[in-house]
Design a protein around this motif. Structure first.
Motif, PDB file in Angstrom:
ATOM      1  N   PRO A   1      13.421  17.944   3.848  1.00 34.24           N
ATOM      2  CA  PRO A   1      13.606  16.052   3.688  1.00 34.24           C
ATOM      3  C   PRO A   1      14.676  16.155   5.008  1.00 34.24           C
ATOM      4  O   PRO A   1      14.342  15.185   6.175  1.00 34.24           O
ATOM      5  CB  PRO A   1      14.032  16.633   2.581  1.00 34.24           C
ATOM      6  CG  PRO A   1      14.396  17.134   1.694  1.00 34.24           C
ATOM      7  CD  PRO A   1      13.914  18.048   2.111  1.00 34.24           C
ATOM      8  N   GLU A   2      15.339  16.963   5.216  1.00 33.07           N
ATOM      9  CA  GLU A   2      16.172  17.531   6.346  1.00 33.07           C
ATOM     10  C   GLU A   2      14.976  17.420   7.968  1.00 33.07           C
ATOM     11  O   GLU A   2      15.444  16.191   8.532  1.00 33.07           O
ATOM     12  CB  GLU A   2      17.137  18.016   6.184  1.00 33.07           C
ATOM     13  CG  GLU A   2      18.220  18.207   5.364  1.00 33.07           C
ATOM     14  CD  GLU A   2      18.024  18.922   3.957  1.00 33.07           C
ATOM     15  OE1 GLU A   2      18.426  18.952   3.159  1.00 33.07           O
ATOM     16  OE2 GLU A   2      16.716  19.371   4.104  1.00 33.07           O
TER      17      GLU A   2
ATOM     18  N   PHE B   1       0.972  -1.188  -0.121  1.00 29.63           N
ATOM     19  CA  PHE B   1      -0.424  -0.415   0.140  1.00 29.63           C
ATOM     20  C   PHE B   1       1.270   1.384   0.150  1.00 29.63           C
ATOM     21  O   PHE B   1       2.445   1.293   0.828  1.00 29.63           O
ATOM     22  CB  PHE B   1      -0.833   0.092   1.360  1.00 29.63           C
ATOM     23  CG  PHE B   1      -1.731  -1.494   1.859  1.00 29.63           C
ATOM     24  CD1 PHE B   1      -2.617  -1.832   1.040  1.00 29.63           C
ATOM     25  CD2 PHE B   1      -0.998  -2.579   2.310  1.00 29.63           C
ATOM     26  CE1 PHE B   1      -3.270  -2.822   0.771  1.00 29.63           C
ATOM     27  CE2 PHE B   1      -1.855  -3.275   2.709  1.00 29.63           C
ATOM     28  CZ  PHE B   1      -2.377  -3.874   2.084  1.00 29.63           C
ATOM     29  N   THR B   2       0.791   2.546  -0.991  1.00 30.61           N
ATOM     30  CA  THR B   2       1.011   3.225  -0.898  1.00 30.61           C
ATOM     31  C   THR B   2       0.294   4.390  -0.970  1.00 30.61           C
ATOM     32  O   THR B   2      -0.685   4.711  -1.459  1.00 30.61           O
ATOM     33  CB  THR B   2       2.275   3.413  -2.233  1.00 30.61           C
ATOM     34  OG1 THR B   2       2.858   2.250  -2.573  1.00 30.61           O
ATOM     35  CG2 THR B   2       2.925   4.887  -2.336  1.00 30.61           C
ATOM     36  N   HIS B   3       1.153   5.848  -0.471  1.00 33.04           N
ATOM     37  CA  HIS B   3       0.649   6.703  -0.284  1.00 33.04           C
ATOM     38  C   HIS B   3       1.102   8.266  -0.569  1.00 33.04           C
ATOM     39  O   HIS B   3       2.171   8.196   0.522  1.00 33.04           O
ATOM     40  CB  HIS B   3      -0.915   7.777   0.982  1.00 33.04           C
ATOM     41  CG  HIS B   3      -1.350   8.652   0.545  1.00 33.04           C
ATOM     42  ND1 HIS B   3      -3.169   8.894  -0.386  1.00 33.04           N
ATOM     43  CD2 HIS B   3      -2.112   9.893   1.415  1.00 33.04           C
ATOM     44  CE1 HIS B   3      -3.251   9.198  -0.376  1.00 33.04           C
ATOM     45  NE2 HIS B   3      -2.589   9.894   0.353  1.00 33.04           N
ATOM     46  N   SER B   4       0.958   8.921  -0.900  1.00 33.98           N
ATOM     47  CA  SER B   4       2.002  10.410  -0.320  1.00 33.98           C
ATOM     48  C   SER B   4       1.152  11.316  -0.501  1.00 33.98           C
ATOM     49  O   SER B   4       0.249  11.782  -0.649  1.00 33.98           O
ATOM     50  CB  SER B   4       2.533  10.324  -2.216  1.00 33.98           C
ATOM     51  OG  SER B   4       3.211   9.633  -3.000  1.00 33.98           O
ATOM     52  N   VAL B   5       2.057  12.455   0.195  1.00 35.92           N
ATOM     53  CA  VAL B   5       1.430  13.991   0.312  1.00 35.92           C
ATOM     54  C   VAL B   5       2.892  14.743   0.103  1.00 35.92           C
ATOM     55  O   VAL B   5       3.578  14.977   0.394  1.00 35.92           O
ATOM     56  CB  VAL B   5       0.649  13.864   2.488  1.00 35.92           C
ATOM     57  CG1 VAL B   5       2.123  13.441   2.535  1.00 35.92           C
ATOM     58  CG2 VAL B   5      -0.207  14.766   2.181  1.00 35.92           C
TER      59      VAL B   5
ATOM     60  N   THR C   1      10.232  19.221  -3.890  1.00 34.85           N
ATOM     61  CA  THR C   1      10.050  20.435  -4.872  1.00 34.85           C
ATOM     62  C   THR C   1       9.539  20.724  -4.708  1.00 34.85           C
ATOM     63  O   THR C   1      10.325  21.650  -3.733  1.00 34.85           O
ATOM     64  CB  THR C   1       7.889  19.354  -4.779  1.00 34.85           C
ATOM     65  OG1 THR C   1       7.480  20.167  -3.573  1.00 34.85           O
ATOM     66  CG2 THR C   1       8.282  17.825  -4.505  1.00 34.85           C
ATOM     67  N   ASP C   2       9.383  22.061  -5.328  1.00 32.79           N
ATOM     68  CA  ASP C   2       9.221  23.417  -5.760  1.00 32.79           C
ATOM     69  C   ASP C   2       8.565  23.962  -4.227  1.00 32.79           C
ATOM     70  O   ASP C   2       8.865  24.688  -3.818  1.00 32.79           O
ATOM     71  CB  ASP C   2       8.828  24.102  -7.526  1.00 32.79           C
ATOM     72  CG  ASP C   2       9.338  24.112  -7.697  1.00 32.79           C
ATOM     73  OD1 ASP C   2      10.447  23.514  -8.221  1.00 32.79           O
ATOM     74  OD2 ASP C   2       9.027  23.225  -8.762  1.00 32.79           O
TER      75      ASP C   2
END
Length: 142
Positions: free
Chosen positions: A16-17, A6-10, A97-98
């Motif tokens: 990231p740090e 199962f995968t989900h992105s937000v 991301t931007d």
């Protein structure tokens, strides 16, 4: 042995740090996948190494362990999960991301015990339904 991924992105505003630093605190993992509670964490230097966890399902509390596997720097972190009925892994991946960072959580799960194997369809549906909500909530922390 039945298994599913199962995968989900937000999208989040944190770097990231900052996300990587938060992942070193075992409390950060509460509410992701099957993890309801955490305790007995250990670290190697500043890096989270392992912890014990529990999940409440089917009227019972299930306990397991989470151990860090591999080291992809700040780009991702994987915990291998082990419990009597279910095993697998949770990976948190981040990509700048931007607008901030894309945070993706992938849960690989498989049955280990007879009970989980018999009811895997129900278990998998619960994991599938819960992950998107959990990841959205997780992302709100950042």
């Amino acid at each position: 042995m039945p298994s599913d991924t199962f995968t989900h992105s937000v999208s989040v505003e944190a770097t990231p740090e900052a996300i990587h630093a938060a992942l070193q605190d075992p409390e950060t993992w509460k509410g992701i996948g099957p993890i309801d509670d955490v305790w007995d964490a250990s670290h190697h230097g500043d890096e989270l190494a392992e912890f014990s966890w529990s999940a409440r399902a089917a009227g019972k509390t299930w306990e397991g362990t989470a151990r860090r596997s591999g080291d992809d720097g700040i780009e991702s972190m994987t915990l291998d999960l082990d419990s009597p009925e279910i095993g697998g892994s949770i990976t948190v991946s981040v990509k700048p991301t931007d607008a901030g960072t894309s945070l993706t959580v992938t849960l690989d799960a498989h049955s280990k015990g007879r009970l989980a194997g018999m009811f895997w369809g129900v278990v998998a549906n619960a994991l599938r339904r819960g992950l998107a909500r959990q990841v959205d909530s997780f992302g709100d922390r950042f």
